[in-house]
Design a protein around this motif. Structure first.
Motif, PDB file in Angstrom:
ATOM      1  N   PRO A 119      17.945   7.494  -1.660  1.00  0.00           N
ATOM      2  CA  PRO A 119      17.432   8.849  -1.896  1.00  0.00           C
ATOM      3  C   PRO A 119      16.293   9.253  -0.967  1.00  0.00           C
ATOM      4  CG  PRO A 119      17.813   7.707  -3.970  1.00  0.00           C
ATOM      5  CD  PRO A 119      18.021   6.695  -2.892  1.00  0.00           C
ATOM      6  N   GLY A 120      15.400   8.299  -0.643  1.00  0.00           N
ATOM      7  CA  GLY A 120      14.273   8.638   0.222  1.00  0.00           C
ATOM      8  C   GLY A 120      14.715   9.021   1.619  1.00  0.00           C
ATOM      9  N   VAL A 225      10.073  -2.185   2.904  1.00  0.00           N
ATOM     10  CA  VAL A 225      10.679  -1.320   3.929  1.00  0.00           C
ATOM     11  C   VAL A 225       9.916   0.007   3.928  1.00  0.00           C
ATOM     12  CG1 VAL A 225      12.733   0.002   4.565  1.00  0.00           C
ATOM     13  CG2 VAL A 225      12.950  -2.388   3.825  1.00  0.00           C
ATOM     14  N   GLN A 226       9.381   0.380   5.069  1.00  0.00           N
ATOM     15  CA  GLN A 226       8.641   1.636   5.206  1.00  0.00           C
ATOM     16  C   GLN A 226       9.274   2.459   6.334  1.00  0.00           C
ATOM     17  OE1 GLN A 226       6.048   2.245   3.177  1.00  0.00           O
ATOM     18  NE2 GLN A 226       6.043   0.178   2.275  1.00  0.00           N
ATOM     19  N   CYS A 227       9.124   3.773   6.185  1.00  0.00           N
ATOM     20  CA  CYS A 227       9.608   4.650   7.260  1.00  0.00           C
ATOM     21  C   CYS A 227       8.788   5.936   7.212  1.00  0.00           C
ATOM     22  CB  CYS A 227      11.090   4.966   7.080  1.00  0.00           C
ATOM     23  SG  CYS A 227      11.780   6.027   8.388  1.00  0.00           S
ATOM     24  N   GLU A 228       8.168   6.260   8.342  1.00  0.00           N
ATOM     25  CA  GLU A 228       7.409   7.521   8.420  1.00  0.00           C
ATOM     26  C   GLU A 228       7.930   8.337   9.585  1.00  0.00           C
ATOM     27  OE1 GLU A 228       3.237   7.438   9.609  1.00  0.00           O
ATOM     28  OE2 GLU A 228       2.841   9.063   8.174  1.00  0.00           O
ATOM     29  N   ARG A 237       7.202  10.400   4.687  1.00  0.00           N
ATOM     30  CA  ARG A 237       7.342   8.950   4.649  1.00  0.00           C
ATOM     31  C   ARG A 237       8.009   8.502   3.367  1.00  0.00           C
ATOM     32  NH1 ARG A 237       3.033   5.722   5.757  1.00  0.00           N
ATOM     33  NH2 ARG A 237       3.941   4.114   4.481  1.00  0.00           N
ATOM     34  N   LEU A 238       8.759   7.437   3.451  1.00  0.00           N
ATOM     35  CA  LEU A 238       9.417   6.893   2.267  1.00  0.00           C
ATOM     36  C   LEU A 238       8.366   6.555   1.215  1.00  0.00           C
ATOM     37  CD1 LEU A 238      12.088   4.249   3.402  1.00  0.00           C
ATOM     38  CD2 LEU A 238      12.454   6.635   2.746  1.00  0.00           C
ATOM     39  N   SER A 239       8.692   6.846  -0.041  1.00  0.00           N
ATOM     40  CA  SER A 239       7.820   6.383  -1.127  1.00  0.00           C
ATOM     41  C   SER A 239       8.218   4.962  -1.486  1.00  0.00           C
ATOM     42  CB  SER A 239       8.000   7.284  -2.357  1.00  0.00           C
ATOM     43  OG  SER A 239       7.720   8.621  -2.007  1.00  0.00           O
ATOM     44  N   ASP A 240       7.255   4.190  -1.916  1.00  0.00           N
ATOM     45  CA  ASP A 240       7.592   2.862  -2.451  1.00  0.00           C
ATOM     46  C   ASP A 240       8.368   3.049  -3.759  1.00  0.00           C
ATOM     47  OD1 ASP A 240       4.432   1.500  -1.349  1.00  0.00           O
ATOM     48  OD2 ASP A 240       6.432   1.343  -0.446  1.00  0.00           O
TER      49      ASP A 240
END
Ligand code: ISE
Length: 324
Positions: A119-120, A225-228, A237-240
């Motif tokens: 979803p993010g 996993v992060q993405c901005e 940016r992706l939420s945790d």
């Protein structure tokens, strides 16, 4: 591992499919799994599963280097096949699959790049498509595992781990990756002396977007996993993953996901709902054999960049009309 996870999903979560045959290199494990299913039989080999009359579609979750054999067999049998990433570890093997699918005249192959269904990431894609942020300029990616298997190699950090970002960026930006650079910082003491971890990838797209990807597969603290996305008029940016915060002894803390199975559970479920629908008649959808091939071409350039320390130009591969 992921095969059992998909069996659980097809048995308990996703309607429209039944697991009727299984095979595994560990025959005892195949027997154990089949016992949990109402009407599944154990086959000696993956080829037997593919050939079985009662099998309408195939899911390949074996070790990456075995994927080509099974996907080609499924194409030969005219059966839709969902292949976990990577489609195959080399561009040459992926190209053989593409050529076989084109030769058969039917879109049968689907690759398990599940990030597209998170979803993010989908919210990011929607914002870009709507023009809500202006043109994309940079993307900062972090892909951390708490640990890896003893057989993990420096190459696998790219072909098995970073391949997720390679596909996700092609999809998110609707763009192709045209160059790759890999920088190697000092190694963590957590890996064997012949393994490089972390690694830092710098990818450039046709439209000039720069994507940096940190791959750190022995971070120890969790699956992170992060993405901005940095665009002209805003960032996203992706939420945790949602998790309750604990406050105790003067400290506040939230848990960090420990496994890809949990971090991307929704994405896996969604991709299988769509795949089962496509097999049942909705027609081909999602990441194709061509996406698997394109990701392998970029991975191969990343491996060359890793070995040489140079900025490597990714070979241009024109997408056949069959995949448009
Ligand atoms: C694994 O195969 C996956 O696909 C996970 O998403 C990734 O984080 C991990 O590094 C891979 O080994």
């Amino acid at each position: 591992m992921i095969g059992q996870d998909h069996i659980r999903r097809l048995t308990r979560t996703v309607a429209g499919a039944e697991v009727v045959a299984v095979a595994d290199i560990d025959a005892d494990r195949a027997v154990m799994v089949a016992k949990q299913l109402s009407d599944a039989r154990v086959c000696d080999t993956g080829q037997d599963v593919i050939a079985a009359d009662r099998v309408d579609a195939v899911i390949v979750t074996s070790w990456g280097p075995t994927h080509e054999e099974y996907v080609l067999a499924a194409i030969g049998a005219g059966k839709p096949v969902f292949c976990e990433k990577p489609l195959a570890p080399t561009p040459e093997a992926c190209r053989r699959i593409v050529d076989a699918e084109i030769g058969g005249g039917r879109r049968l192959v689907r690759v398990g790049f599940m990030r597209r269904y998170d979803p993010g990431y989908q919210e990011m894609k929607a914002a870009l498509t709507a023009g809500a942020l202006g043109a994309p300029l940079l993307v900062h990616c972090v892909h951390r595992n708490p640990s890896v298997s003893a057989g993990h190699t420096s190459d696998m950090a790219i072909t098995d781990t970073a391949v997720h970002e390679i596909d996700a960026m092609r999809w998110l930006l609707a763009d192709e990756i045209v160059s790759a650079q890999v920088r190697l910082p000092r190694r963590t003491s957590r890996v064997k002396p012949d393994v490089q971890d972390p690694q830092l990838l710098l990818l450039e797209t046709t439209r000039g977007v720069l994507v940096d990807v940190e791959i750190f597969v022995t971070c120890g603290y969790g699956y992170d996993v992060q993405c901005e996305l940095v665009a002209e008029t805003g960032v996203m940016r992706l939420s945790d993953p949602a998790a309750s915060a604990m406050r105790i002894d003067g400290r506040a803390s939230v848990p960090v996901t420990q496994h890809w199975r949990d971090r991307f559970a929704t994405a896996y479920d969604t991709e299988f709902v769509e795949w089962v629908g496509s097999v049942s008649g909705d027609g081909p959808a999602g990441p194709s054999a061509w996406d698997g091939y394109a990701a392998a071409v970029v991975s191969d350039s990343c491996l060359e960049a890793q070995r040489t320390g140079q900025i490597i130009t990714v070979p241009v591969v024109d997408r056949p009309d069959f995949y448009i």
